[in-house]
Design a protein around this motif. Structure first.
Motif, mmCIF file in Angstrom:
data_model
loop_
_atom_site.group_PDB
_atom_site.id
_atom_site.type_symbol
_atom_site.label_atom_id
_atom_site.label_comp_id
_atom_site.label_asym_id
_atom_site.label_seq_id
_atom_site.Cartn_x
_atom_site.Cartn_y
_atom_site.Cartn_z
ATOM 1 N N THR A 91 0.827 -1.196 0.000
ATOM 2 C CA THR A 91 0.000 0.000 0.000
ATOM 3 C C THR A 91 0.868 1.257 0.000
ATOM 4 N N CYS A 92 0.306 2.320 -0.553
ATOM 5 C CA CYS A 92 0.965 3.618 -0.586
ATOM 6 C C CYS A 92 -0.121 4.661 -0.349
ATOM 7 N N ALA A 93 -0.186 5.196 0.870
ATOM 8 C CA ALA A 93 -1.237 6.135 1.263
ATOM 9 C C ALA A 93 -2.610 5.462 1.078
ATOM 10 N N SER A 94 -3.455 6.004 0.193
ATOM 11 C CA SER A 94 -4.786 5.427 -0.016
ATOM 12 C C SER A 94 -4.845 4.554 -1.262
ATOM 13 N N VAL A 95 -3.700 4.136 -1.754
ATOM 14 C CA VAL A 95 -3.611 3.391 -3.021
ATOM 15 C C VAL A 95 -2.973 2.035 -2.782
ATOM 16 N N ILE A 96 -3.419 1.033 -3.531
ATOM 17 C CA ILE A 96 -2.817 -0.299 -3.504
ATOM 18 C C ILE A 96 -1.986 -0.482 -4.763
ATOM 19 N N VAL A 97 -0.778 -0.982 -4.587
ATOM 20 C CA VAL A 97 0.125 -1.225 -5.705
ATOM 21 C C VAL A 97 0.332 -2.732 -5.838
ATOM 22 N N HIS A 112 -9.957 4.036 -2.507
ATOM 23 C CA HIS A 112 -10.016 4.409 -1.093
ATOM 24 C C HIS A 112 -9.841 5.914 -0.954
ATOM 25 N N THR A 113 -10.468 6.476 0.071
ATOM 26 C CA THR A 113 -10.417 7.909 0.305
ATOM 27 C C THR A 113 -9.575 8.287 1.515
ATOM 28 N N GLU A 114 -9.105 7.304 2.251
ATOM 29 C CA GLU A 114 -8.217 7.532 3.393
ATOM 30 C C GLU A 114 -7.078 6.519 3.328
ATOM 31 N N GLU A 115 -6.115 6.694 4.235
ATOM 32 C CA GLU A 115 -4.981 5.777 4.293
ATOM 33 C C GLU A 115 -5.462 4.359 4.566
ATOM 34 N N ILE A 116 -4.834 3.385 3.921
ATOM 35 C CA ILE A 116 -5.254 1.994 4.061
ATOM 36 C C ILE A 116 -4.700 1.432 5.363
ATOM 37 N N ALA A 117 -5.571 0.786 6.144
ATOM 38 C CA ALA A 117 -5.200 0.280 7.470
ATOM 39 C C ALA A 117 -4.797 -1.185 7.445
ATOM 40 N N ALA A 118 -5.375 -1.984 6.541
ATOM 41 C CA ALA A 118 -5.079 -3.420 6.531
ATOM 42 C C ALA A 118 -5.448 -4.026 5.188
ATOM 43 N N MET A 119 -4.797 -5.146 4.872
ATOM 44 C CA MET A 119 -5.092 -5.909 3.657
ATOM 45 C C MET A 119 -5.061 -7.399 3.994
ATOM 46 N N ALA A 120 -5.681 -8.186 3.117
ATOM 47 C CA ALA A 120 -5.625 -9.642 3.220
ATOM 48 C C ALA A 120 -5.865 -10.226 1.843
ATOM 49 N N VAL A 121 -5.288 -11.403 1.585
ATOM 50 C CA VAL A 121 -5.439 -12.066 0.303
ATOM 51 C C VAL A 121 -5.654 -13.557 0.552
ATOM 52 N N ASN A 122 -6.433 -14.209 -0.309
ATOM 53 C CA ASN A 122 -6.658 -15.647 -0.117
ATOM 54 C C ASN A 122 -5.438 -16.447 -0.581
ATOM 55 N N LYS A 123 -5.442 -17.729 -0.336
ATOM 56 C CA LYS A 123 -4.265 -18.560 -0.591
ATOM 57 C C LYS A 123 -3.894 -18.607 -2.060
ATOM 58 N N GLU A 124 -4.878 -18.638 -2.951
ATOM 59 C CA GLU A 124 -4.605 -18.708 -4.385
ATOM 60 C C GLU A 124 -4.178 -17.363 -4.965
ATOM 61 N N LEU A 127 -8.236 -13.175 -4.709
ATOM 62 C CA LEU A 127 -9.133 -12.222 -4.063
ATOM 63 C C LEU A 127 -8.354 -11.419 -3.023
ATOM 64 N N LEU A 128 -8.467 -10.100 -3.103
ATOM 65 C CA LEU A 128 -7.780 -9.193 -2.186
ATOM 66 C C LEU A 128 -8.819 -8.337 -1.480
ATOM 67 N N ALA A 129 -8.634 -8.175 -0.171
ATOM 68 C CA ALA A 129 -9.498 -7.291 0.621
ATOM 69 C C ALA A 129 -8.647 -6.191 1.219
ATOM 70 N N SER A 130 -9.198 -4.981 1.250
ATOM 71 C CA SER A 130 -8.489 -3.844 1.834
ATOM 72 C C SER A 130 -9.488 -2.966 2.568
ATOM 73 N N VAL A 131 -9.024 -2.322 3.640
ATOM 74 C CA VAL A 131 -9.890 -1.448 4.419
ATOM 75 C C VAL A 131 -9.100 -0.206 4.801
ATOM 76 N N GLN A 132 -9.784 0.934 4.858
ATOM 77 C CA GLN A 132 -9.116 2.197 5.132
ATOM 78 C C GLN A 132 -9.348 2.652 6.564
ATOM 79 N N THR A 133 -8.617 3.690 6.966
ATOM 80 C CA THR A 133 -8.769 4.265 8.288
ATOM 81 C C THR A 133 -9.932 5.258 8.289
ATOM 82 N N GLY A 134 -10.202 5.858 9.455
ATOM 83 C CA GLY A 134 -11.214 6.891 9.554
ATOM 84 C C GLY A 134 -12.579 6.368 9.950
#
Length: 552
Positions: A91-97, A112-124, A127-134
């Motif tokens: 992650t870079c600020a509110s962007v995923i690279v 995303h409109t705020e800084e990203i707080a956490a990410m997760a990805v499945n085993k394969e 699928l990627l999940a991301s959530v922001q702060t605020g």
């Protein structure tokens, strides 16, 4: 707000106050085109018409991100490999690279409109999940291969600290707070989310304990583990609810710790064989038998909090606030590899072949450590505070930036790697400009001092005080003879050929927090915006006489 036709009025445009004209025939003919465009825009919004390509600037979009320099190093869970080591995600600020490991090409995911707080990805790695702060944080689900956002979720009210996806990608879990500031665990069914884009909430479970991390048990969709302030708990989804139990121990003092990170042995798929490793704020690592819910051993590994841990069938990797990343055998007799960094280590992950270790630090750097050759390569460096100004080198494929983290950095425009770094202890650099002839740049500081740096020699070659207040902007004349600098109270012209002595000074009648300077492309004119926020002044560079002033 909908404006009716009766209320629609033609917008008045600002009249420019002209004092001295350079060439009246070349000046813009009022604001007629601007006036017409604004009126048409209002009419379109009244009729509810959709935008067409006729009234859009072309091409659309005019600007497209090519490369991002930066990394969110202060949060764990911001750096990971995908399956088969094809991509590295960070992650870079509110962007995923999403970085292609082989080609080093970036795919940038925005939304995303705020800084990203956490990410997760499945085993394969599909699928990627991301959530922001605020407040009311956005959670987004992405298809990794295409970068397509498949779903947007809003459930928690604030403070989402951790998210997790099951190995199959069928379940998503997140820990955050509700509107009453109480922590809740929310679980979604995401079986067909890549096709339908409609995940469904199946459980909202309030918790009393303070949870820092959540993860699914490898190979399981219905079993989870959480850790946090003085608690390690095991959860099972059953009967439409979430049931949990604490760790079994004869000595309760063993769990009177703040647990910050955890990891399972990733190679074993038999639940009975699983070992869980949980890291603490005092630098120790708990080895837990998952099946029996028992603490088997406690290892003291670092002198500071362990922020991140990774375990596979042959080794354990830990990163700590003591700036060390260490690689251990699973008997933890002694580490067989360590690397010290400039700041706390917050993220680690290992490639699936077990040969490459990626490391993320709080200062925003990402490095690759080859575990076979023990060769360390820094991939990304970052500013750790707002960037205040940038300047392009007129002769080399480089640019420089100044930041409120008290550093000046020089970057390569071809591969975007950091070339040089100047630390300015005690003073904040605010503005920067390259010399048009020499490999030198000038930097203005908050103290009113201007320093000239020889980039290749990484030394200061000149220092002088041009202002009593902060130097907000500066420019060299096209021939390199003059250095023009602006502060909140004055504009100064310094002679570069005579020890940067001031040759002309304009003192402002009023002060401003914003001053901006610009040179015309032909180098004949200087424009100054400020200190009055609505006034722009034009000067000739040869005599520095004011030739034109207008109000914006």
């Amino acid at each position: 707000k909908i404006i009716t036709k009766k209320k629609m009025k033609k917008k008045r445009t600002t009249t420019r106050k002209q004092h001295n004209k350079i060439a009246p025939q070349k000046l813009p003919e009022g604001n007629q085109q601007e006036e017409e465009y604004e009126t048409q825009s209002e009419a379109s919004s009244i009729r509810g018409e959709k935008k067409t390509t006729e009234n859009l600037l072309q091409p659309d979009p005019i600007l497209k991100s090519k490369q991002l320099i930066g990394f969110n190093g202060k949060y764990p869970g911001q750096l990971m490999y995908t399956a088969e080591d094809k991509y590295m995600i960070y992650t870079c600020a509110s962007v995923i690279v999403i970085l292609n490991v082989k080609s080093r090409e970036q795919r940038i995911l925005t939304g995303h409109t705020e800084e990203i707080a956490a990410m997760a990805v499945n085993k394969e790695g599909t699928l990627l999940a991301s959530v922001q702060t605020g407040k009311i944080p956005l959670m987004r689900l992405w298809e990794v291969e295409t970068g397509r956002c498949v779903a947007i979720l809003r459930v928690h009210h604030t403070d989402v600290t951790s998210i997790a996806i099951s190995d199959t990608g069928n379940m998503l879990a997140a820990v955050g707070r509700d509107a009453h500031a109480k922590q809740i665990i929310v679980i979604w069914d995401t079986i067909d989310v890549l096709q339908s884009g409609k995940p469904s909430v199946i459980i909202k479970h309030p918790v009393v304990q303070q949870i820092e991390r959540i993860t699914f048990v490898p190979g399981e969709d219905t079993k989870l583990v959480t850790c946090g302030k003085q608690n390690i708990r095991f959860w099972r989804i059953r009967g439409g609810g979430l049931r949990g139990c604490s760790i079994a121990t004869e000595n309760l003092s063993l769990v009177k710790q703040d647990f910050l990170a955890m990891a399972f042995e990733t190679s074993f798929m038999n639940v009975r064989s699983h070992r869980l490793y949980v890291a603490t704020a005092v630098g120790s690592l708990y080895q837990i038998n998952y099946q029996k819910r028992l603490i088997e051993c406690i290892y003291q590994l670092h002198d500071g909090p362990i922020r991140t841990v990774y375990v596979n069938e042959g080794m354990c990797v830990t990163g700590s606030d003591d700036h060390f990343v260490r690689v251990w055998p699973l008997d933890f007799s002694d580490y067989f590899l360590e690397a010290e960094h400039e700041s706390p280590v917050t993220n680690v992950d290992i490639s699936k072949d077990g040969l490459q270790l990626c490391v993320g630090t709080e200062s925003g750097s990402i490095g690759l450590l080859n575990l076979t050759t023990q060769n360390y390569q820094t991939m990304i460096r970052s500013h750790t505070a707002p960037i205040l100004n940038v300047a392009l080198d007129p002769h080399h494929p480089e640019f420089a930036s100044v930041s409120s983290d008290h550093t000046i950095r020089v970057w390569n425009l071809n591969n975007f790697e950091q070339l040089y770094q100047f630390d300015t202890v005690g003073e904040c650099p605010l503005s920067i400009a390259y010399h048009p002839m020499n490999y030198v740049f000038a930097v203005g500081f908050s103290s009113g001092i201007i320093r000239l740096f020889d980039i290749a020699a990484t030394t200061v070659i000149e220092e002088f005080r041009a202002h009593k207040q902060s130097v907000l902007d500066l420019h060299f004349a096209a021939d390199g003879r003059w250095l023009i600098s602006g502060s909140i109270d004055s504009l100064v012209i310094s002679d570069c050929e005579h020890m940067y002595q001031p040759v002309k000074v304009w003192h402002y009648s009023e002060t401003s927090e914003s001053v901006s300077l610009a040179m015309s492309p032909n180098g004949l004119y200087l424009a100054s915006a400020g200190p009055a926020g609505n006034m722009v002044h034009i000067y000739t560079v040869d005599t520095f006489e004011e030739v034109y002033t207008f109000e914006t």
